[in-house]
Design a protein around this motif. Structure first.
Motif, PDB file in Angstrom:
ATOM      1  N   THR A   1       5.299   1.519  -2.432  1.00 49.46           N
ATOM      2  CA  THR A   1       4.449   1.868  -0.981  1.00 49.46           C
ATOM      3  C   THR A   1       3.273   2.725  -1.096  1.00 49.46           C
ATOM      4  O   THR A   1       3.509   3.517  -1.741  1.00 49.46           O
ATOM      5  CB  THR A   1       5.679   2.400  -0.160  1.00 49.46           C
ATOM      6  OG1 THR A   1       7.065   1.721   0.079  1.00 49.46           O
ATOM      7  CG2 THR A   1       5.071   2.384   1.412  1.00 49.46           C
ATOM      8  N   LEU A   2       2.312   2.095  -0.534  1.00 46.91           N
ATOM      9  CA  LEU A   2       1.091   2.766  -0.270  1.00 46.91           C
ATOM     10  C   LEU A   2       1.154   3.038   1.346  1.00 46.91           C
ATOM     11  O   LEU A   2       1.208   2.027   2.053  1.00 46.91           O
ATOM     12  CB  LEU A   2      -0.042   2.177  -0.839  1.00 46.91           C
ATOM     13  CG  LEU A   2      -0.191   1.853  -2.218  1.00 46.91           C
ATOM     14  CD1 LEU A   2      -1.358   1.057  -2.571  1.00 46.91           C
ATOM     15  CD2 LEU A   2      -0.452   3.320  -2.800  1.00 46.91           C
ATOM     16  N   TYR A   3       0.937   4.350   1.786  1.00 53.88           N
ATOM     17  CA  TYR A   3       0.602   4.288   3.292  1.00 53.88           C
ATOM     18  C   TYR A   3      -0.261   5.525   3.431  1.00 53.88           C
ATOM     19  O   TYR A   3      -0.775   6.209   2.941  1.00 53.88           O
ATOM     20  CB  TYR A   3       2.112   4.940   3.744  1.00 53.88           C
ATOM     21  CG  TYR A   3       2.183   6.243   3.261  1.00 53.88           C
ATOM     22  CD1 TYR A   3       1.936   7.497   4.036  1.00 53.88           C
ATOM     23  CD2 TYR A   3       3.184   6.704   2.332  1.00 53.88           C
ATOM     24  CE1 TYR A   3       2.199   8.881   3.554  1.00 53.88           C
ATOM     25  CE2 TYR A   3       3.342   7.712   1.649  1.00 53.88           C
ATOM     26  CZ  TYR A   3       2.948   8.904   2.445  1.00 53.88           C
ATOM     27  OH  TYR A   3       3.219  10.285   1.849  1.00 53.88           O
ATOM     28  N   ARG A   4      -0.681   5.428   4.942  1.00 53.84           N
ATOM     29  CA  ARG A   4      -1.703   6.209   5.455  1.00 53.84           C
ATOM     30  C   ARG A   4      -1.368   6.445   6.760  1.00 53.84           C
ATOM     31  O   ARG A   4      -1.203   5.655   7.504  1.00 53.84           O
ATOM     32  CB  ARG A   4      -3.082   5.911   5.265  1.00 53.84           C
ATOM     33  CG  ARG A   4      -4.243   6.817   5.750  1.00 53.84           C
ATOM     34  CD  ARG A   4      -5.705   6.483   5.370  1.00 53.84           C
ATOM     35  NE  ARG A   4      -6.588   7.280   6.032  1.00 53.84           N
ATOM     36  CZ  ARG A   4      -7.906   7.313   5.667  1.00 53.84           C
ATOM     37  NH1 ARG A   4      -8.299   6.646   4.447  1.00 53.84           N
ATOM     38  NH2 ARG A   4      -8.704   8.380   6.113  1.00 53.84           N
ATOM     39  N   MET A   5      -1.127   7.664   7.106  1.00 56.47           N
ATOM     40  CA  MET A   5      -0.655   8.041   8.523  1.00 56.47           C
ATOM     41  C   MET A   5      -1.600   9.258   9.324  1.00 56.47           C
ATOM     42  O   MET A   5      -1.814  10.083   8.503  1.00 56.47           O
ATOM     43  CB  MET A   5       0.754   8.468   8.646  1.00 56.47           C
ATOM     44  CG  MET A   5       1.331   8.712  10.130  1.00 56.47           C
ATOM     45  SD  MET A   5       3.057   8.767  10.390  1.00 56.47           S
ATOM     46  CE  MET A   5       3.675   9.890   8.974  1.00 56.47           C
ATOM     47  N   THR A   6      -2.292   8.929  10.237  1.00 55.43           N
ATOM     48  CA  THR A   6      -3.046  10.079  10.840  1.00 55.43           C
ATOM     49  C   THR A   6      -2.217  10.611  12.253  1.00 55.43           C
ATOM     50  O   THR A   6      -1.882   9.780  12.972  1.00 55.43           O
ATOM     51  CB  THR A   6      -4.537   9.520  11.321  1.00 55.43           C
ATOM     52  OG1 THR A   6      -5.032   9.016  10.283  1.00 55.43           O
ATOM     53  CG2 THR A   6      -5.183  10.486  12.068  1.00 55.43           C
ATOM     54  N   ILE A   7      -1.856  11.881  12.181  1.00 54.21           N
ATOM     55  CA  ILE A   7      -1.389  12.302  13.356  1.00 54.21           C
ATOM     56  C   ILE A   7      -2.361  13.188  14.025  1.00 54.21           C
ATOM     57  O   ILE A   7      -2.987  14.393  13.526  1.00 54.21           O
ATOM     58  CB  ILE A   7      -0.248  13.349  12.807  1.00 54.21           C
ATOM     59  CG1 ILE A   7       1.007  12.290  11.980  1.00 54.21           C
ATOM     60  CG2 ILE A   7       0.527  14.062  13.951  1.00 54.21           C
ATOM     61  CD1 ILE A   7       1.901  13.326  11.536  1.00 54.21           C
ATOM     62  N   ASN A   8      -2.356  13.052  15.490  1.00 47.58           N
ATOM     63  CA  ASN A   8      -3.417  13.911  16.344  1.00 47.58           C
ATOM     64  C   ASN A   8      -2.400  14.815  16.872  1.00 47.58           C
ATOM     65  O   ASN A   8      -1.135  14.752  17.071  1.00 47.58           O
ATOM     66  CB  ASN A   8      -4.096  12.939  17.150  1.00 47.58           C
ATOM     67  CG  ASN A   8      -4.889  11.940  16.669  1.00 47.58           C
ATOM     68  OD1 ASN A   8      -5.712  12.485  15.658  1.00 47.58           O
ATOM     69  ND2 ASN A   8      -4.686  10.757  16.805  1.00 47.58           N
ATOM     70  N   ASP A   9      -2.931  15.936  17.565  1.00 47.10           N
ATOM     71  CA  ASP A   9      -2.315  16.706  18.530  1.00 47.10           C
ATOM     72  C   ASP A   9      -1.209  17.533  17.684  1.00 47.10           C
ATOM     73  O   ASP A   9      -0.148  17.716  18.272  1.00 47.10           O
ATOM     74  CB  ASP A   9      -1.634  16.233  19.960  1.00 47.10           C
ATOM     75  CG  ASP A   9      -2.792  15.739  20.749  1.00 47.10           C
ATOM     76  OD1 ASP A   9      -3.738  16.223  20.954  1.00 47.10           O
ATOM     77  OD2 ASP A   9      -2.301  14.502  21.193  1.00 47.10           O
ATOM     78  N   LEU A  10      -1.574  17.759  16.462  1.00 48.44           N
ATOM     79  CA  LEU A  10      -0.726  18.472  15.564  1.00 48.44           C
ATOM     80  C   LEU A  10      -0.170  19.557  16.086  1.00 48.44           C
ATOM     81  O   LEU A  10      -0.881  20.640  16.610  1.00 48.44           O
ATOM     82  CB  LEU A  10      -1.562  18.958  14.395  1.00 48.44           C
ATOM     83  CG  LEU A  10      -0.814  19.800  13.253  1.00 48.44           C
ATOM     84  CD1 LEU A  10       0.517  19.005  12.372  1.00 48.44           C
ATOM     85  CD2 LEU A  10      -1.714  20.261  12.059  1.00 48.44           C
TER      86      LEU A  10
END
Length: 688
Positions: free
Chosen positions: A496-505
């Motif tokens: 699995t290759l993934y990319r996740m961007t999380i805002n309001d950390l």
């Protein structure tokens, strides 16, 4: 990365060597299919990708070591400070949580056991009762909450069909460990019934580290007819665990068995009574429509004397989950459902007068606070899976979450009262996935949106007031993966290759020994690679050799993170190792003999947001020898013996990030793993 390359190169060489051997003579050497893992029923909906573990994996480890089993899954890492102090992270989500597990949802036999504040407690379940564990990584688990971390589904062992069996497993080991699990299982055309009682105690590896637990589990399924059934679940755990807490660098290097001085002086501990009651009804209305509905109740009574105060709390939780599954609707399959959870959390603190108790540990003094919280979460979910062609399937999902908190200060009056309510805006959580079937496996892609709620306490200011500026964390996850079986299914390869961007950390700042304040502070990027390889080589008619490797690359970083005058943007995410390997070698003989050698590598972990301090990387090896045989047509015997931490490595099994210093003491970052220890056990089974 010290010590990382040599084990990796060695294991890759083994895999490539075996693969070449099979390619040269696959027909003559592998003339039958060798199962690489137990066949575990999948709970993930439709084409949603997940990872599963079954009894074959669980049996490789000490029956109290659930952490090592969970760490076999790439992308999942459990930091275990003690048997009662576990923090599960998935793809780095949850790594910044100081204590415990949040930002994922946990299910037990299909019933949600994550509380209203988003906290999950894996130690509430006896490892020996588990039959399978399924992990959905990231927020693509629409039917299971769409949390940023994902979801974990635990299921108990199923009885063998048309069999009644009584068995007892008894294990002893280092540090005064004694564990016993007595179980009864029955299955016939009308009834499935399971009951187990477990007792466990240990003196622990460290000072102030005793642990004692008793519990029982009851599961049943009554077939009311050809198309309906009623299930009952009762799980109860009662344990008392001393708390050695984290230690500083000097103590960790010189004597990792030490407890933190203040916790040792207070003889700190926690006492828990946890009960889960669940009732489930399943009905098949037609060939293409069925429903499962569960109602459940949870109760937790927790008492914890700490050096800074004594916490006394109890929680009553109530909930309902219903799920409709249908097929052949406009050519596709659908799932519709709802999950409602409400709890009442009563908690208060008292003075701890241990310093005036003549060395006898904690002593309860005057009350400091008394609080009541009402917490509600509602999840609505739907998915639709459609075959675009014979080989290409698409799936769309939509979830909706609504969360509210009602906090009541029952101690302070008038201007000092801090009672408040907080309702978060309902959040929509879409999900889109596709899967393409190949001759030897499948490829998939997914894009999904997820979220994480702060607890009510995390939304409070230092003055105890609700901060209306606190928002939910939100993220978008992109992933591409595949699963393949090759060489007559003797080799499995998942990636699995993934990319996740999380805002309001959401970040927590420690402003006191038991006081944290939270705020939203920017953005993180989670990206990485997960690789799982399993291979089975039949050395002769009687012996199968099975090496395996799970590799995790965590390339996680702060994209935008400014803390007052400090700009941490671009730094690696705190609390997450960049590289991690779980690998091992199984040898199985047809006469019932089995040998397991397991290995874990964990890279250094950033301990501070400014990256000024890292933990040391480590390699840890475990070994286990087991033998299973039948003494008669009705009696079975199992023997096992194992060594954990084979080379007596001093390593941190868990860490705290951004640890503060109080009273001039050095910051305490480290929870030491156990030194070399041994165990052995015997299992007797009788078929009635």
């Amino acid at each position: 990365m010290k010590g990382f390359l040599s084990p990796l190169f060695l294991l890759l060489a083994i895999f490539f060597g075996f693969s070449q051997e099979v390619q040269q003579d696959s027909i003559t050497q592998l003339d039958e299919i060798i199962l690489l893992e137990d066949v575990v029923p999948k709970r993930a909906v439709g084409i949603t990708a997940s990872s599963t573990l079954g009894p074959t994996t669980f049996e490789k480890f000490n029956p109290i070591d659930i952490a090592s089993a969970i760490n076999q899954v790439s992308g999942v890492y459990i930091l275990s400070g003690a048997l009662n102090t576990n923090r599960i992270t998935i793809r780095g989500v949850g790594a910044r949580t100081p204590f415990g597990t949040n930002k994922l949802r946990l299910y037990f036999n299909g019933i949600p056991v994550t509380d209203g504040a988003g906290s999950s407690t894996i130690e509430a379940f006896d490892f020996e009762n588990l039959g399978s564990m399924e992990v959905i990584k990231g927020p693509k688990a629409t039917a299971y909450g769409a949390n940023l971390g994902g979801a974990i589904m635990l299921d108990t062992k199923l009885p063998f069909e048309d069999e009644t069996r009584l068995s007892n497993s008894f294990t002893i080991g280092s540090f005064g460990m004694v564990k016993d699990n007595l179980s009864f299982q029955h299955s016939d055309d009308k009834l499935e019934l399971g009951f187990s009682y477990n007792h466990f105690k240990t003196d622990g590896y460290r000072q102030n580290n005793n642990f004692e637990r008793d519990g029982f589990l009851l599961t049943s399924k009554i077939r009311l007819g050809e198309k309906s059934s009623l299930g009952l679940l009762v799980n109860h755990i009662d344990y008392t665990a001393q708390i050695p807490s984290s230690i500083n660098q000097t103590d960790f290097d010189e004597d990792p068995t030490r407890a933190a001085g203040n916790w040792l002086a207070a003889q700190g501990f926690e006492a828990n009574k946890y009960t889960l009651l669940g009732l489930s009804y399943s009905q098949e209305f037609t060939e293409n429509l069925k429903n499962t509905t569960s109602i459940f109740y949870t109760y937790l009574d927790h008492y914890e004397p700490r050096p800074f105060n004594i916490l006394d709390e109890f929680t009553n939780g109530f909930g309902l989950r219903t799920q409709f599954e249908g097929g052949n609707f406009l050519g596709g399959d659908y799932v519709l459902g709802a999950e409602l959870y409400k709890d009442e959390y009563h908690w208060g603190t008292f003075q701890n007068l241990f310093a005036d108790n003549n060395g006898n540990g904690s002593l309860q003094g005057d009350r400091l606070s008394m609080n009541l919280e009402f917490r509600t979460q509602l999840n609505l979910f739907s998915t639709y899976t459609y075959p675009l062609t014979d080989k290409l399937h698409a799936q769309v999902g939509l979830g909706l979450n609504s969360t509210s908190f009602d906090y009541r200060d029952l101690f302070n009056t008038r201007d000092g009262n801090t009672s408040a309510e907080r309702d978060f805006d309902a959040i929509l959580l879409p999900n889109l996935g596709i899967q393409y079937q190949l001759a030897t496996g499948s490829l998939y892609a997914n894009v999904s949106r997820g979220f994480s709620n702060p607890s009510l306490e995390q939304t409070l200011t230092p003055d105890g007031l609700i901060n209306p500026e606190i928002e939910q964390e939100k993220g978008v996850n992109l992933e591409l993966g595949g699963a393949f079986t090759l060489f007559q299914k003797s080799l499995s390869l998942d990636f699995t290759l993934y990319r996740m961007t999380i805002n309001d950390l959401f970040v927590e700042e420690r402003v006191g020994e038991d006081q944290f304040i939270g705020r939203n502070a920017g953005e993180t990027r989670h990206q990485g690679l997960e690789l799982d390889i399993k291979y089975a080589l039949k050395l002769c008619e009687a012996v199968v050799l099975s090496p395996y490797l799970s590799y995790t690359l965590n390339d996680h970083s702060f994209v935008d993170f400014v803390d007052e005058d400090n700009d941490f943007s671009g730094n690696p995410l705190t609390g997450v190792p960049k590289h991690r390997i779980s690998s091992g070698l199984d040898v199985r003989h047809s006469n019932g003999l089995r040998f397991n050698l397991t290995h874990q590598f964990v890279d250094e972990i950033p301990l501070r947001d400014d990256n000024s301090l890292n933990s040391e990387s480590f390699n840890v090896f475990h070994a286990k020898l087991a033998y299973q045989t039948s003494l008669s047509n009705r009696v079975s015997l199992g023997l096992n013996a194992g060594i954990n931490n084979l080379f007596d490595t001093n390593y941190a099994q868990s860490v705290l990030i951004n640890a503060s210093s109080f009273g001039g003491a050095a910051p305490r970052y480290f929870y030491p793993g156990n030194g070399r220890n041994v165990y052995g056990g015997v299992t007797l089974g009788y078929q009635l």
